[in-house]
Design a protein around this motif. Structure first.
Motif, PDB file in Angstrom:
ATOM      1  N   ALA A   1     -36.784  91.774  -4.736  1.00  0.00           N
ATOM      2  CA  ALA A   1     -37.937  91.491  -5.605  1.00  0.00           C
ATOM      3  C   ALA A   1     -39.117  90.966  -4.786  1.00  0.00           C
ATOM      4  CB  ALA A   1     -37.549  90.485  -6.684  1.00  0.00           C
ATOM      5  N   ILE A   2     -38.843  90.100  -3.829  1.00  0.00           N
ATOM      6  CA  ILE A   2     -39.921  89.567  -2.990  1.00  0.00           C
ATOM      7  C   ILE A   2     -40.530  90.685  -2.152  1.00  0.00           C
ATOM      8  CG2 ILE A   2     -40.432  88.054  -1.032  1.00  0.00           C
ATOM      9  CD1 ILE A   2     -38.390  86.063  -2.260  1.00  0.00           C
ATOM     10  N   ASN A   3     -39.698  91.514  -1.548  1.00  0.00           N
ATOM     11  CA  ASN A   3     -40.211  92.630  -0.744  1.00  0.00           C
ATOM     12  C   ASN A   3     -41.005  93.618  -1.602  1.00  0.00           C
ATOM     13  OD1 ASN A   3     -39.291  91.873   1.841  1.00  0.00           O
ATOM     14  ND2 ASN A   3     -37.249  92.595   1.343  1.00  0.00           N
ATOM     15  N   ALA A   4     -40.517  93.880  -2.802  1.00  0.00           N
ATOM     16  CA  ALA A   4     -41.226  94.794  -3.704  1.00  0.00           C
ATOM     17  C   ALA A   4     -42.581  94.207  -4.107  1.00  0.00           C
ATOM     18  CB  ALA A   4     -40.372  95.087  -4.935  1.00  0.00           C
ATOM     19  N   ALA A   5     -42.632  92.897  -4.325  1.00  0.00           N
ATOM     20  CA  ALA A   5     -43.906  92.242  -4.657  1.00  0.00           C
ATOM     21  C   ALA A   5     -44.882  92.326  -3.483  1.00  0.00           C
ATOM     22  CB  ALA A   5     -43.667  90.790  -5.046  1.00  0.00           C
ATOM     23  N   LEU A   6     -44.378  92.117  -2.278  1.00  0.00           N
ATOM     24  CA  LEU A   6     -45.229  92.240  -1.090  1.00  0.00           C
ATOM     25  C   LEU A   6     -45.781  93.657  -0.956  1.00  0.00           C
ATOM     26  CD1 LEU A   6     -43.149  90.217   1.537  1.00  0.00           C
ATOM     27  CD2 LEU A   6     -45.302  89.519   0.462  1.00  0.00           C
ATOM     28  N   LYS A   7     -44.924  94.629  -1.176  1.00  0.00           N
ATOM     29  CA  LYS A   7     -45.354  96.036  -1.090  1.00  0.00           C
ATOM     30  C   LYS A   7     -46.403  96.350  -2.156  1.00  0.00           C
ATOM     31  CE  LYS A   7     -43.520 100.779  -1.025  1.00  0.00           C
ATOM     32  NZ  LYS A   7     -44.862 101.267  -0.848  1.00  0.00           N
TER      33      LYS A   7
END
Length: 177
Positions: free
Chosen positions: A48-54
């Motif tokens: 979820a954090i990586n997807a938010a960063l992307k």
């Protein structure tokens, strides 16, 4: 090409400052979020954090960085500042192009890879050396980029280097007999 009047220049300058500010603020936020990512052990949270960063990169950083470059170019072209009259403008141009290029060549692909790996592997991504490399690159590279954007903003405000002195070509004093 006619130059912009004061009102038009101020509107364009406002868009330029806003886009640079959005770029900086989002990049700073991404560093904070990526830093949180270093302490995550839950696989779903990691993804979820990586997807938010992307999401922030794709829909805020990339458009605001490109808008900043575009409006900067228009300000150079349509005002008396010009592209090569002032050292501070030249430095800003070079730095902005380098930041957008490095973001495109390294940071974006690292973030995309980290997001894909965490989507598939979830918490096991933390033991994947490729994921570790990519996410550290995003964090360190993002911090460097954010510092550079802050420096560009400082240069915009301070204009530390003056106008370039361009020597006029010497006129030959040949006499005809």
């Amino acid at each position: 090409m006619p130059k912009l009047n004061v009102k038009q220049k101020n509107w364009l300058l406002s868009v330029h400052v806003a886009s640079g500010s959005i770029w900086f603020g989002t990049a700073l936020s991404m560093i904070a979020i990526a830093w949180k990512n270093t302490h995550t052990t839950n696989g779903d949270e990691l993804y979820a954090i990586n997807a938010a960063l992307k999401l922030l990169d794709d829909f805020v950083i990339i458009p605001s960085a490109n808008l900043s470059l575009l409006t900067g170019g228009l300000l150079c072209w349509l005002t008396i500042w010009g592209f090569f009259k002032h050292y501070w403008v030249i430095v800003k141009w070079i730095a902005t192009v380098i930041l957008i290029s490095t973001g495109t060549v390294w940071l974006g692909p690292w973030l995309n890879a980290a997001t894909s790996i965490s989507d598939i592997e979830r918490s096991q991504a933390l033991s994947n050396p490729l994921y570790t490399f990519d996410i550290k690159g995003v964090l360190i590279g993002g911090a460097i980029q954010t510092s550079c954007v802050l420096a560009i903003i400082g240069i915009s405000v301070l204009k530390p280097w003056g106008r370039r002195i361009v020597k006029a070509p010497e006129e030959s004093t040949s006499s005809s007999s």
